[in-house]
Design a protein around this motif. Sequence first.
Motif, PDB file in Angstrom:
ATOM      1  N   GLU A  30     -62.011   4.718  -9.170  1.00  0.00           N
ATOM      2  CA  GLU A  30     -61.007   4.885 -10.139  1.00  0.00           C
ATOM      3  C   GLU A  30     -59.775   4.102  -9.847  1.00  0.00           C
ATOM      4  O   GLU A  30     -59.734   3.780  -8.376  1.00  0.00           O
ATOM      5  CB  GLU A  30     -61.178   6.337 -10.179  1.00  0.00           C
ATOM      6  CG  GLU A  30     -60.592   6.940  -8.535  1.00  0.00           C
ATOM      7  CD  GLU A  30     -60.317   8.327  -8.985  1.00  0.00           C
ATOM      8  OE1 GLU A  30     -61.351   8.815  -9.972  1.00  0.00           O
ATOM      9  OE2 GLU A  30     -60.335   9.056  -7.806  1.00  0.00           O
ATOM     10  N   LYS A  61     -61.273   7.061 -18.910  1.00  0.00           N
ATOM     11  CA  LYS A  61     -61.149   8.980 -19.053  1.00  0.00           C
ATOM     12  C   LYS A  61     -59.689   9.219 -17.978  1.00  0.00           C
ATOM     13  O   LYS A  61     -59.990   8.651 -16.799  1.00  0.00           O
ATOM     14  CB  LYS A  61     -62.169   9.876 -18.519  1.00  0.00           C
ATOM     15  CG  LYS A  61     -62.841   9.767 -17.549  1.00  0.00           C
ATOM     16  CD  LYS A  61     -64.272   9.894 -17.346  1.00  0.00           C
ATOM     17  CE  LYS A  61     -65.630   9.918 -15.791  1.00  0.00           C
ATOM     18  NZ  LYS A  61     -66.036  10.185 -16.560  1.00  0.00           N
ATOM     19  N   GLU A  62     -59.523  10.332 -18.300  1.00  0.00           N
ATOM     20  CA  GLU A  62     -58.172  10.615 -16.848  1.00  0.00           C
ATOM     21  C   GLU A  62     -58.616  11.869 -16.486  1.00  0.00           C
ATOM     22  O   GLU A  62     -58.971  12.475 -16.853  1.00  0.00           O
ATOM     23  CB  GLU A  62     -56.312  10.380 -17.873  1.00  0.00           C
ATOM     24  CG  GLU A  62     -56.325  11.082 -18.807  1.00  0.00           C
ATOM     25  CD  GLU A  62     -54.985  11.334 -18.643  1.00  0.00           C
ATOM     26  OE1 GLU A  62     -54.156  10.389 -19.073  1.00  0.00           O
ATOM     27  OE2 GLU A  62     -54.794  12.152 -19.429  1.00  0.00           O
ATOM     28  N   GLU A  63     -57.757  11.577 -14.896  1.00  0.00           N
ATOM     29  CA  GLU A  63     -57.618  13.467 -13.992  1.00  0.00           C
ATOM     30  C   GLU A  63     -56.439  13.292 -13.696  1.00  0.00           C
ATOM     31  O   GLU A  63     -55.933  12.425 -12.746  1.00  0.00           O
ATOM     32  CB  GLU A  63     -58.899  12.973 -13.338  1.00  0.00           C
ATOM     33  CG  GLU A  63     -58.566  14.155 -12.350  1.00  0.00           C
ATOM     34  CD  GLU A  63     -59.901  14.301 -11.639  1.00  0.00           C
ATOM     35  OE1 GLU A  63     -59.731  15.195 -10.309  1.00  0.00           O
ATOM     36  OE2 GLU A  63     -61.413  13.226 -11.743  1.00  0.00           O
ATOM     37  N   ARG A  64     -55.978  13.914 -13.680  1.00  0.00           N
ATOM     38  CA  ARG A  64     -54.584  14.643 -13.486  1.00  0.00           C
ATOM     39  C   ARG A  64     -54.529  15.564 -11.656  1.00  0.00           C
ATOM     40  O   ARG A  64     -56.072  16.458 -11.553  1.00  0.00           O
ATOM     41  CB  ARG A  64     -53.983  15.520 -14.559  1.00  0.00           C
ATOM     42  CG  ARG A  64     -52.324  15.040 -13.425  1.00  0.00           C
ATOM     43  CD  ARG A  64     -51.786  16.405 -14.557  1.00  0.00           C
ATOM     44  NE  ARG A  64     -51.246  15.078 -15.829  1.00  0.00           N
ATOM     45  CZ  ARG A  64     -50.305  14.353 -15.606  1.00  0.00           C
ATOM     46  NH1 ARG A  64     -49.351  14.069 -14.931  1.00  0.00           N
ATOM     47  NH2 ARG A  64     -50.311  13.622 -17.069  1.00  0.00           N
ATOM     48  N   ARG A  65     -53.864  14.821 -10.570  1.00  0.00           N
ATOM     49  CA  ARG A  65     -54.023  15.213  -9.228  1.00  0.00           C
ATOM     50  C   ARG A  65     -52.472  15.531  -9.162  1.00  0.00           C
ATOM     51  O   ARG A  65     -51.738  14.627  -8.683  1.00  0.00           O
ATOM     52  CB  ARG A  65     -54.584  14.516  -8.239  1.00  0.00           C
ATOM     53  CG  ARG A  65     -56.245  14.126  -9.151  1.00  0.00           C
ATOM     54  CD  ARG A  65     -56.989  13.589  -7.984  1.00  0.00           C
ATOM     55  NE  ARG A  65     -58.873  12.910  -8.144  1.00  0.00           N
ATOM     56  CZ  ARG A  65     -59.202  11.422  -8.518  1.00  0.00           C
ATOM     57  NH1 ARG A  65     -58.253  10.787  -7.134  1.00  0.00           N
ATOM     58  NH2 ARG A  65     -59.889  11.843  -8.597  1.00  0.00           N
ATOM     59  N   TYR A  70     -55.295   9.911 -12.270  1.00  0.00           N
ATOM     60  CA  TYR A  70     -56.332   8.527 -12.008  1.00  0.00           C
ATOM     61  C   TYR A  70     -57.379   8.700 -13.116  1.00  0.00           C
ATOM     62  O   TYR A  70     -57.945   9.467 -13.825  1.00  0.00           O
ATOM     63  CB  TYR A  70     -57.077   9.460 -10.905  1.00  0.00           C
ATOM     64  CG  TYR A  70     -56.619   8.998  -9.393  1.00  0.00           C
ATOM     65  CD1 TYR A  70     -56.722   8.163  -8.498  1.00  0.00           C
ATOM     66  CD2 TYR A  70     -55.734  10.032  -9.587  1.00  0.00           C
ATOM     67  CE1 TYR A  70     -55.143   8.410  -7.251  1.00  0.00           C
ATOM     68  CE2 TYR A  70     -54.883  10.088  -7.856  1.00  0.00           C
ATOM     69  CZ  TYR A  70     -54.749   9.270  -7.191  1.00  0.00           C
ATOM     70  OH  TYR A  70     -53.936   9.118  -6.010  1.00  0.00           O
ATOM     71  N   TYR A  71     -57.522   7.628 -13.519  1.00  0.00           N
ATOM     72  CA  TYR A  71     -58.370   7.175 -14.374  1.00  0.00           C
ATOM     73  C   TYR A  71     -59.801   6.447 -14.064  1.00  0.00           C
ATOM     74  O   TYR A  71     -59.671   5.232 -13.576  1.00  0.00           O
ATOM     75  CB  TYR A  71     -57.339   5.035 -15.155  1.00  0.00           C
ATOM     76  CG  TYR A  71     -56.222   6.248 -15.923  1.00  0.00           C
ATOM     77  CD1 TYR A  71     -56.453   6.668 -17.274  1.00  0.00           C
ATOM     78  CD2 TYR A  71     -54.926   6.086 -15.415  1.00  0.00           C
ATOM     79  CE1 TYR A  71     -55.266   6.882 -18.326  1.00  0.00           C
ATOM     80  CE2 TYR A  71     -53.929   6.861 -16.479  1.00  0.00           C
ATOM     81  CZ  TYR A  71     -54.567   7.095 -17.863  1.00  0.00           C
ATOM     82  OH  TYR A  71     -53.367   7.796 -17.539  1.00  0.00           O
ATOM     83  N   ASN A  74     -65.409   4.843 -18.473  1.00  0.00           N
ATOM     84  CA  ASN A  74     -65.969   5.920 -19.672  1.00  0.00           C
ATOM     85  C   ASN A  74     -66.763   5.154 -20.607  1.00  0.00           C
ATOM     86  O   ASN A  74     -67.051   5.372 -21.948  1.00  0.00           O
ATOM     87  CB  ASN A  74     -65.060   6.618 -20.313  1.00  0.00           C
ATOM     88  CG  ASN A  74     -66.239   8.253 -21.617  1.00  0.00           C
ATOM     89  OD1 ASN A  74     -66.932   9.027 -20.459  1.00  0.00           O
ATOM     90  ND2 ASN A  74     -65.637   8.511 -22.089  1.00  0.00           N
TER      91      ASN A  74
END
Length: 99
Positions: A30, A61-65, A70-71, A74
Amino acid sequence: MQQLDYVADHLKLLGDKTRLAMLSLLKEREWCVCEFVDIFDISQPGISQHLRKLKSKGIVKEERRGQWVYYSLNVDDKPHIQAVLECIQDSKHILKMLF
């Protein structure tokens, strides 16, 4: 015909060299938007626009931290994209081309 439209829409996105390089890098891990800004020497809004298009079609897909996003890929259910990515060089070659 729906299947053709679905695949054609995805492949249109891969017709952009920057997006294709991003997906190639995402094959291995990622990445944060800020890392892509440094790698591609494109503004943060420009990088975000590319990623927004890929996300809208479900390719990433994305994930917020915290403040970072972060991508990751998918494409488990998208064999047509997997096939294209198999033909692309690994991240070492992509990064050499960019620097």
